[in-house]
Design a protein around this motif. Structure first.
Motif, mmCIF file in Angstrom:
data_model
loop_
_atom_site.group_PDB
_atom_site.id
_atom_site.type_symbol
_atom_site.label_atom_id
_atom_site.label_comp_id
_atom_site.label_asym_id
_atom_site.label_seq_id
_atom_site.Cartn_x
_atom_site.Cartn_y
_atom_site.Cartn_z
ATOM 1 N N THR A 1 0.916 -1.180 -0.010
ATOM 2 C CA THR A 1 0.039 0.045 -0.033
ATOM 3 C C THR A 1 0.766 1.343 0.050
ATOM 4 O O THR A 1 0.623 2.341 -0.777
ATOM 5 C CB THR A 1 -0.758 0.071 1.214
ATOM 6 O OG1 THR A 1 -1.801 -1.038 1.271
ATOM 7 C CG2 THR A 1 -1.704 1.235 1.132
ATOM 8 N N LEU A 2 2.138 1.280 0.855
ATOM 9 C CA LEU A 2 2.842 2.285 0.655
ATOM 10 C C LEU A 2 3.352 2.476 -0.806
ATOM 11 O O LEU A 2 3.564 3.776 -1.122
ATOM 12 C CB LEU A 2 4.015 1.921 1.630
ATOM 13 C CG LEU A 2 5.116 3.166 1.723
ATOM 14 C CD1 LEU A 2 4.792 4.234 1.954
ATOM 15 C CD2 LEU A 2 6.503 2.588 2.654
ATOM 16 N N HIS A 3 3.943 1.804 -1.331
ATOM 17 C CA HIS A 3 4.134 1.898 -2.773
ATOM 18 C C HIS A 3 3.287 2.428 -3.683
ATOM 19 O O HIS A 3 3.432 3.332 -4.557
ATOM 20 C CB HIS A 3 4.783 0.403 -3.398
ATOM 21 C CG HIS A 3 5.960 -0.271 -2.726
ATOM 22 N ND1 HIS A 3 6.929 0.425 -1.971
ATOM 23 C CD2 HIS A 3 6.269 -1.358 -2.458
ATOM 24 C CE1 HIS A 3 7.816 -0.150 -1.588
ATOM 25 N NE2 HIS A 3 7.378 -1.439 -2.123
ATOM 26 N N THR A 4 1.972 2.091 -3.291
ATOM 27 C CA THR A 4 0.629 2.753 -4.232
ATOM 28 C C THR A 4 0.635 4.032 -3.711
ATOM 29 O O THR A 4 0.535 4.830 -4.712
ATOM 30 C CB THR A 4 -0.492 1.866 -3.842
ATOM 31 O OG1 THR A 4 -0.417 0.350 -3.946
ATOM 32 C CG2 THR A 4 -1.708 2.540 -4.679
ATOM 33 N N TYR A 5 0.835 4.517 -2.596
ATOM 34 C CA TYR A 5 0.822 5.877 -2.310
ATOM 35 C C TYR A 5 1.881 6.690 -3.042
ATOM 36 O O TYR A 5 1.558 7.809 -3.546
ATOM 37 C CB TYR A 5 0.858 6.159 -0.765
ATOM 38 C CG TYR A 5 -0.324 5.514 0.150
ATOM 39 C CD1 TYR A 5 -1.477 5.458 -0.574
ATOM 40 C CD2 TYR A 5 -0.170 5.233 1.487
ATOM 41 C CE1 TYR A 5 -2.480 4.734 0.110
ATOM 42 C CE2 TYR A 5 -1.064 4.754 1.895
ATOM 43 C CZ TYR A 5 -2.450 4.471 1.691
ATOM 44 O OH TYR A 5 -3.401 4.131 2.349
ATOM 45 N N VAL A 6 3.074 6.076 -3.088
ATOM 46 C CA VAL A 6 4.091 6.655 -3.723
ATOM 47 C C VAL A 6 3.809 7.012 -5.153
ATOM 48 O O VAL A 6 4.285 8.106 -5.752
ATOM 49 C CB VAL A 6 5.430 5.872 -3.585
ATOM 50 C CG1 VAL A 6 6.515 6.436 -4.342
ATOM 51 C CG2 VAL A 6 5.882 6.108 -2.077
ATOM 52 N N MET A 7 3.148 5.933 -5.690
ATOM 53 C CA MET A 7 3.059 6.086 -7.196
ATOM 54 C C MET A 7 1.956 6.993 -7.506
ATOM 55 O O MET A 7 1.740 7.807 -8.651
ATOM 56 C CB MET A 7 2.328 4.625 -7.845
ATOM 57 C CG MET A 7 3.538 3.565 -7.939
ATOM 58 S SD MET A 7 3.103 2.280 -8.736
ATOM 59 C CE MET A 7 1.990 1.311 -7.673
ATOM 60 N N GLN A 8 0.871 7.131 -6.426
ATOM 61 C CA GLN A 8 -0.046 8.274 -6.535
ATOM 62 C C GLN A 8 0.879 9.507 -6.561
ATOM 63 O O GLN A 8 0.113 10.448 -7.308
ATOM 64 C CB GLN A 8 -1.079 7.977 -5.390
ATOM 65 C CG GLN A 8 -2.002 6.792 -5.795
ATOM 66 C CD GLN A 8 -3.011 6.611 -4.525
ATOM 67 O OE1 GLN A 8 -2.714 7.552 -3.466
ATOM 68 N NE2 GLN A 8 -3.641 5.585 -4.230
ATOM 69 N N LEU A 9 1.634 9.786 -5.637
ATOM 70 C CA LEU A 9 2.123 11.042 -5.502
ATOM 71 C C LEU A 9 3.126 11.297 -6.704
ATOM 72 O O LEU A 9 2.991 12.513 -7.181
ATOM 73 C CB LEU A 9 3.295 10.992 -4.229
ATOM 74 C CG LEU A 9 2.642 11.083 -2.834
ATOM 75 C CD1 LEU A 9 3.540 10.925 -1.922
ATOM 76 C CD2 LEU A 9 1.688 12.200 -2.740
#
Length: 280
Positions: free
Chosen positions: A61-69
């Motif tokens: 989920t953290l990696h997903t947030y980074v991609m969103q940013l």
């Protein structure tokens, strides 16, 4: 990238906001911005976002947030999609098991506040009160409200929030000390009245207000301010005012023409008074 955390959270790249609406991505960006130029390990970020009991999917989920940013960063870049993706990864980089936000610290208001506050303290040590006053005032001008006021804070951000607020109060006390030492009590009385109302247990602001009131010919009101603080301390914490504040009260009660026992009670105040030109 310009980032503001000393009040409502704001972050802009090329004049476009890159602040997510969802809570955890906002929290992630705020933490990365406060540590701009530093690698934050994945376990540190997971702990900030989910505490000591993260879900099994936390890292994914953290990696997903980074991609969103990164997608938000890409949207601000007037280039082709491939080039924009590369540049977004240059701003929010993956390094050595963590992430780094490559933002200029000078464009993060918290860093600017820290830098100017430190410069003000150095100026006091050097006896340059004009520069000290300017630095303290410019540092405080960064503040637009409570730090990280609209960010959900985990342990790391909460600690940073407390640190920044304590640093703000220390810098504010330093600026007011300068005004009092230079013989300008009228200029800080209204501000001090607001401060003691907001922080009724804060001895420093109460003492500064007592000195300012006394020096403007309001001895009785200055003594009443002590009694009000004492009542608050006893009622809320079950303690008496400090020895130094009680000493200041006795000086005012006895009509001491220079009630500076409190003002000279710290190294910073001693340095300020040593640098005050004769006649103030």
């Amino acid at each position: 990238m310009e980032v503001r955390v000393l009040g409502p959270f704001a972050a802009e790249l090329n004049g476009v906001s890159v602040v997510p609406t969802a809570g955890k991505p906002r929290q992630l960006l705020a933490l990365l911005a406060l540590h701009s130029g530093q690698i934050l390990p994945v376990p540190t970020l997971v702990e900030e976002l989910w505490g000591m009991s993260p879900p099994r999917t936390a890292v994914t989920t953290l990696h997903t947030y980074v991609m969103q940013l990164r997608r938000m960063l890409m949207a601000t870049m007037a280039t082709g999609s491939t080039e924009a993706a590369r540049r977004a990864k240059d701003v929010l980089t993956t390094q050595h098991g963590g992430y780094l936000l490559a933002a200029d610290p000078e464009l993060v208001d918290a860093h600017g506040f820290d830098r100017l506050s430190a410069a003000g303290r150095r100026a006091v040590t050097d006896g340059d009160l004009v520069t000290a006053g300017r630095c303290f005032s410019e540092a405080l001008a960064f503040w637009r409200g409570q730090a990280l006021v609209d960010i959900r804070c985990g342990m790391l951000l909460e600690a940073e929030q407390v640190r920044l607020e304590e640093a703000r109060i220390t810098t504010l006390e330093g600026r007011i000390d300068l005004e009092l030492a230079l013989g300008r009590p009228e200029e800080v009385l209204s501000e001090l009245s607001v401060l003691v109302t907001r922080m009724p247990l804060h001895e420093g602001f109460c003492a500064q207000r007592m000195v300012a009131l006394y020096r403007t010919g309001r001895q009785t009101v200055a003594l009443d301010a002590f009694h009000r603080l004492r009542r608050n301390l006893v009622a809320e914490l079950g303690i008496e005012p400090s020895v130094r504040l009680q000493s200041l009260y006795r000086s005012l009660l006895e009509g001491d023409p220079e009630p500076d026992s409190w003002m000279a009670g710290s190294r910073r105040r001693q340095q300020i008074f040593a640098a005050v030109p004769q006649g103030h």
